[in-house]
Scaffold this motif. Structure first.
Motif, mmCIF file in Angstrom:
data_model
loop_
_atom_site.group_PDB
_atom_site.id
_atom_site.type_symbol
_atom_site.label_atom_id
_atom_site.label_comp_id
_atom_site.label_asym_id
_atom_site.label_seq_id
_atom_site.Cartn_x
_atom_site.Cartn_y
_atom_site.Cartn_z
ATOM 1 N N MET A 4 0.829 -1.210 0.000
ATOM 2 C CA MET A 4 0.000 0.000 0.000
ATOM 3 C C MET A 4 0.857 1.251 0.000
ATOM 4 S SD MET A 4 -1.215 2.446 2.419
ATOM 5 C CE MET A 4 -2.719 3.324 2.786
ATOM 6 N N GLY A 5 2.028 1.212 0.640
ATOM 7 C CA GLY A 5 2.899 2.372 0.759
ATOM 8 C C GLY A 5 3.998 2.430 -0.268
ATOM 9 N N VAL A 6 3.767 1.930 -1.464
ATOM 10 C CA VAL A 6 4.734 2.000 -2.567
ATOM 11 C C VAL A 6 6.066 1.407 -2.128
ATOM 12 C CG1 VAL A 6 5.549 3.469 -4.468
ATOM 13 C CG2 VAL A 6 3.591 4.196 -3.106
ATOM 14 N N GLY A 7 6.020 0.219 -1.582
ATOM 15 C CA GLY A 7 7.242 -0.436 -1.157
ATOM 16 C C GLY A 7 7.963 0.291 -0.047
ATOM 17 N N ASN A 8 7.204 0.959 0.823
ATOM 18 C CA ASN A 8 7.771 1.737 1.936
ATOM 19 C C ASN A 8 8.671 2.871 1.451
ATOM 20 O OD1 ASN A 8 6.478 0.404 4.019
ATOM 21 N ND2 ASN A 8 8.147 -1.036 4.379
ATOM 22 N N LYS A 9 8.412 3.368 0.244
ATOM 23 C CA LYS A 9 9.180 4.497 -0.278
ATOM 24 C C LYS A 9 8.498 5.832 0.003
ATOM 25 C CE LYS A 9 12.254 1.757 -2.000
ATOM 26 N NZ LYS A 9 13.597 1.657 -1.365
ATOM 27 N N VAL A 10 7.313 5.798 0.555
ATOM 28 C CA VAL A 10 6.605 7.037 0.872
ATOM 29 C C VAL A 10 7.269 7.698 2.074
ATOM 30 C CG1 VAL A 10 4.399 8.032 1.581
ATOM 31 C CG2 VAL A 10 4.455 6.162 -0.073
ATOM 32 N N GLN A 11 7.448 9.010 2.006
ATOM 33 C CA GLN A 11 8.056 9.769 3.088
ATOM 34 C C GLN A 11 7.139 10.927 3.476
ATOM 35 O OE1 GLN A 11 12.080 11.006 2.312
ATOM 36 N NE2 GLN A 11 12.544 9.188 1.108
ATOM 37 N N PRO A 12 7.241 11.381 4.727
ATOM 38 C CA PRO A 12 6.461 12.565 5.115
ATOM 39 C C PRO A 12 6.800 13.751 4.235
ATOM 40 C CG PRO A 12 7.354 11.465 7.046
ATOM 41 C CD PRO A 12 7.981 10.795 5.863
ATOM 42 N N GLY A 13 5.772 14.450 3.803
ATOM 43 C CA GLY A 13 5.939 15.573 2.887
ATOM 44 C C GLY A 13 5.641 15.228 1.450
ATOM 45 N N ASP A 14 5.556 13.935 1.121
ATOM 46 C CA ASP A 14 5.216 13.528 -0.240
ATOM 47 C C ASP A 14 3.742 13.777 -0.515
ATOM 48 O OD1 ASP A 14 7.782 12.733 -0.779
ATOM 49 O OD2 ASP A 14 7.431 10.623 -0.298
ATOM 50 N N PHE A 15 3.399 13.767 -1.802
ATOM 51 C CA PHE A 15 2.011 13.848 -2.237
ATOM 52 C C PHE A 15 1.644 12.535 -2.910
ATOM 53 C CE2 PHE A 15 3.109 18.266 -1.774
ATOM 54 C CZ PHE A 15 1.942 18.851 -1.302
ATOM 55 N N VAL A 16 0.462 12.033 -2.586
ATOM 56 C CA VAL A 16 0.027 10.744 -3.108
ATOM 57 C C VAL A 16 -1.406 10.857 -3.615
ATOM 58 C CG1 VAL A 16 1.549 9.419 -1.596
ATOM 59 C CG2 VAL A 16 -0.754 9.982 -0.833
ATOM 60 N N ASP A 17 -1.744 9.944 -4.549
ATOM 61 C CA ASP A 17 -3.128 9.706 -4.941
ATOM 62 C C ASP A 17 -3.611 8.463 -4.217
ATOM 63 O OD1 ASP A 17 -3.168 11.876 -6.626
ATOM 64 O OD2 ASP A 17 -2.590 10.723 -8.397
#
Length: 340
Positions: free
Chosen positions: A135-148
């Motif tokens: 769900m988290g793009v392989g744990n590559k999501v970081q605080p401050g990112d923008f997601v759909d």
């Protein structure tokens, strides 16, 4: 011998006259005043002087939960320097105290609101959803990112007639992912300097279980229904990509709670927005079908088909033919059949 004695006597007489004259000169000079003991007085004055510190204090009472105005604070010289105190009023103007502060009280960092709540913009709310590696793009999501945020809804024969996947929310800001957060303090190396790379490695060492998103309050109902009825998926996007879907292409979903109809002569009510829209709520059927009458009919037919396919007890009353007519009534997300 007698001549030598006279010479010595004459020298002694002259010496006595000289000493007498010197004594007379000294007696003619004024007496000097005794020295003043200035050193002890100076030491006493320095001991009595107490050092002071510039500290920001409340110029008038400040209420909790309200932004501090510029005229409510001032800088005062205090004999104490509390931990967490401020030296400039600009550092506290606009911040929000967590409890009431009386006049003359020093303002401290611990008295002011801080943390992730200060990262939430007006009209937004911080909402946590379940997260994992997929769900988290392989744990590559970081605080401050923008997601759909995409959602996959599986057919259940009740609220969802067909399995579907679609975009649920677009370009939402990530406030926290796992243990990493926008309000987190950077880790430091032994030299005391920040090491962002080391911080990210430490934060990713643990599997992320939640993702906190900044969501407009009117869209929280979509997110909560989507998470409870299906599976969410975050799609990472470039922060410079500001494209958004056109809201005019699809009809607005009807609220679960309808406001009262306007009285005769009153103008039509404006569409619900913000907190009013969130208070009115949203149904799972409308989220899955789009809220149209035809879509509601498809859900009702799916329910009727599921009910007909379900096994029924072989009782005499059930086996006996029923005469008369049947009328199906649909009320919101409920379907009822009336026989007469």
């Amino acid at each position: 011998m007698i001549h030598l004695t006279k010479i010595v006597a004459a020298i002694l007489v002259l010496l006595a006259i000289a000493l007498g004259g010197y004594a007379w000169v000294l007696s003619r000079q004024p007496a000097k005043a005794p020295p003043v003991a200035t050193a002890p007085a100076a030491a006493a004055s320095s001991t009595a002087r107490v050092p002071t510190f510039a500290v920001v204090v409340a110029a008038k009472p400040v209420a909790a939960g309200q932004a501090i105005p510029a005229d409510a604070v001032r800088v005062a010289q205090l004999p104490i320097n509390p931990a967490g105190a401020f030296t400039e009023t600009a550092a506290v103007v606009g911040r929000v105290p967590v409890f009431d502060i009386g006049e003359g009280t020093p303002l401290l960092e611990g008295q002011l609101a801080s943390g992730l709540a200060m990262r939430v913009e007006e009209g937004e709310r911080a909402v946590a959803v379940k997260a994992d590696e997929v769900m988290g793009v392989g744990n590559k999501v970081q605080p401050g990112d923008f997601v759909d945020v995409f959602v996959m809804l599986k057919s259940d024969g009740k609220d969802i007639d067909r399995t579907q996947a679609r975009l649920l929310l677009s370009r939402k800001r990530v406030l926290a992912f796992g243990t990493a957060s926008l309000d987190g303090l950077p880790s430091r190396n032994p030299e005391g300097r920040s090491n962002p790379q080391q911080q990210q490695q430490q934060q990713r060492a643990e599997a992320a279980r939640t993702a906190v998103l900044a969501v407009p309050v009117a869209e929280i109902n979509r997110l909560t229904l989507g998470e409870s009825a299906g599976r969410l998926l975050l799609a990472l996007r470039n922060p410079l990509d500001t494209a958004l879907p056109d809201p005019a292409l699809l009809a607005e979903l009807p609220p679960a709670l309808q406001p009262p109809a306007p009285r005769r002569g009153e103008p039509a009510r404006a569409p619900l927005e913000g907190l009013d829209s969130a208070q009115a709520g949203l149904t799972a059927v409308d989220l899955a079908t789009g809220g149209g009458a035809a879509a509601r009919r498809l859900v009702a037919d799916a329910r009727a088909s599921a009910a007909a396919a379900a096994p029924r007890p072989a009782t005499a009353a059930a086996a006996a033919p029923r005469a008369g007519m049947e009328v199906e009534m649909i009320r919101g997300d409920r379907s009822e059949t009336i026989r007469y």
